[in-house]
Design a protein around this motif. Structure first.
Motif, PDB file in Angstrom:
ATOM      1  N   LYS A   4       0.831  -1.205   0.000  1.00 12.32           N
ATOM      2  CA  LYS A   4       0.000   0.000   0.000  1.00 12.32           C
ATOM      3  C   LYS A   4       0.864   1.254   0.000  1.00 12.32           C
ATOM      4  CE  LYS A   4      -3.829   2.234   2.440  1.00 12.32           C
ATOM      5  NZ  LYS A   4      -4.763   2.143   3.602  1.00 12.32           N
ATOM      6  N   GLU A   5       1.913   1.227   0.805  1.00 17.89           N
ATOM      7  CA  GLU A   5       2.824   2.373   0.863  1.00 17.89           C
ATOM      8  C   GLU A   5       3.605   2.525  -0.440  1.00 17.89           C
ATOM      9  OE1 GLU A   5       3.793   2.360   5.652  1.00 17.89           O
ATOM     10  OE2 GLU A   5       4.971   1.118   4.268  1.00 17.89           O
ATOM     11  N   PHE A   6       3.993   1.367  -1.017  1.00 13.80           N
ATOM     12  CA  PHE A   6       4.710   1.399  -2.294  1.00 13.80           C
ATOM     13  C   PHE A   6       3.862   2.032  -3.389  1.00 13.80           C
ATOM     14  CE2 PHE A   6       5.139  -0.721  -6.419  1.00 13.80           C
ATOM     15  CZ  PHE A   6       6.431  -0.308  -6.767  1.00 13.80           C
ATOM     16  N   LEU A   7       2.595   1.606  -3.490  1.00 13.52           N
ATOM     17  CA  LEU A   7       1.714   2.132  -4.524  1.00 13.52           C
ATOM     18  C   LEU A   7       1.418   3.614  -4.311  1.00 13.52           C
ATOM     19  CD1 LEU A   7      -0.814  -0.828  -4.906  1.00 13.52           C
ATOM     20  CD2 LEU A   7       1.037  -0.177  -6.466  1.00 13.52           C
ATOM     21  N   ALA A   8       1.354   4.032  -3.067  1.00 17.25           N
ATOM     22  CA  ALA A   8       1.080   5.438  -2.769  1.00 17.25           C
ATOM     23  C   ALA A   8       2.240   6.330  -3.204  1.00 17.25           C
ATOM     24  CB  ALA A   8       0.806   5.612  -1.281  1.00 17.25           C
ATOM     25  N   SER A   9       3.446   5.800  -3.149  1.00 17.60           N
ATOM     26  CA  SER A   9       4.624   6.590  -3.504  1.00 17.60           C
ATOM     27  C   SER A   9       5.062   6.392  -4.953  1.00 17.60           C
ATOM     28  CB  SER A   9       5.786   6.233  -2.583  1.00 17.60           C
ATOM     29  OG  SER A   9       6.157   4.875  -2.746  1.00 17.60           O
ATOM     30  N   TYR A  10       4.425   5.444  -5.636  1.00 11.50           N
ATOM     31  CA  TYR A  10       4.828   5.117  -7.005  1.00 11.50           C
ATOM     32  C   TYR A  10       4.383   6.211  -7.973  1.00 11.50           C
ATOM     33  CZ  TYR A  10       5.397   2.463 -11.340  1.00 11.50           C
ATOM     34  OH  TYR A  10       5.783   2.047 -12.597  1.00 11.50           O
ATOM     35  N   ASP A  11       5.289   6.679  -8.803  1.00  9.26           N
ATOM     36  CA  ASP A  11       4.974   7.689  -9.809  1.00  9.26           C
ATOM     37  C   ASP A  11       5.301   7.112 -11.184  1.00  9.26           C
ATOM     38  OD1 ASP A  11       4.565   9.857 -11.422  1.00  9.26           O
ATOM     39  OD2 ASP A  11       5.799  11.248 -10.271  1.00  9.26           O
TER      40      ASP A  11
END
Length: 237
Positions: A4-11
């Motif tokens: 969840k944190e990875f997807l939130a920071s993924y650009d």
């Protein structure tokens, strides 16, 4: 870091992505031949050239590739084709001068009468007979896409009645046979062709007739399952 944190920071903009489009080779049957819909390009690159209807995916509104291609076809014809299938995916750094690009190409069929009124109001769209299309300087690699679509439809005409979706809603057996013959390039055996249709039970007899050369001919329409039916053997010449 969890997912969840990875997807939130993924650009996604951190990575280069190819241009992604859809194209469609839309066939119809008119004036005793098959025709393909072409669109004149209004902007660069390839401005002024004719090409296949298509365009970029609308990420906000299109949920699938099929929604994109149907949206583009409806924009050009005013209606949704009754038959469409994915043909191929082509991608490389040469096909579009704007950069690395991928297109997902579809083959579609529609009755000329279903969209005639709409197309006549659009200056940048026209039907081109299959005997003439290869003489045109088409945009990008659209000639190759057309050739692949025609080859696929020719093969289908040997073992199915998919070409019938290019006919009007009601048609005669002679018209259905002729659209197959145009694609195959050879005449079919009349009795064999009609016997295959009877055995497969793919048509609905409307009970109506049309006079052809002084003789009344029965009018038929395709059953819904006709698109998926395959003859056990190829049609006979």
């Amino acid at each position: 870091m969890n997912e969840k944190e990875f997807l939130a920071s993924y650009d996604r903009k951190d990575y280069l992505s190819p241009l992604l489009t859809v194209d469609a080779v839309l066939f119809t049957y008119h004036e005793n031949t098959l025709k393909v819909l072409l669109v004149e390009r209004a902007s660069f690159p390839e401005k002024g050239k004719w090409g296949l209807p298509g365009g970029f995916i609308d990420e906000k509104n299109d949920q699938t590739l099929e929604e994109t291609v149907l949206r583009k076809l409806k924009e050009k014809t005013g209606v949704i084709p009754p038959y469409i299938e994915q043909l191929c995916t082509v991608g490389n750094h040469q096909r579009d001068p704007r950069g690395w690009s991928v297109t997902v190409c579809y083959t579609a069929l529609i009755a000329y009468q279903a969209c005639e009124a709409h197309i006549e109001t659009v200056d940048s769209v026209k039907w081109v007979a299959i005997d003439e299309i290869e003489q045109l300087p088409l945009a990008f690699d659209h000639l190759k896409l057309y050739q692949q679509a025609r080859a696929r439809l020719t093969q289908k005409s040997l073992y199915s009645i998919v070409p019938g979706f290019a006919l009007p809603d009601v048609f005669t057996l002679a018209e259905l046979q002729h659209v197959h013959e145009v694609l195959i390039g050879k005449p079919l055996q009349n009795k064999s062709f009609r016997r295959r249709l009877e055995q497969a039970d793919l048509l609905i007899d409307t009970g109506e007739k049309r006079h052809e050369r002084g003789r009344p001919a029965n009018l038929y329409r395709l059953k819904s399952q006709s698109a998926d039916y395959r003859f056990i053997r190829n049609l006979e010449f």
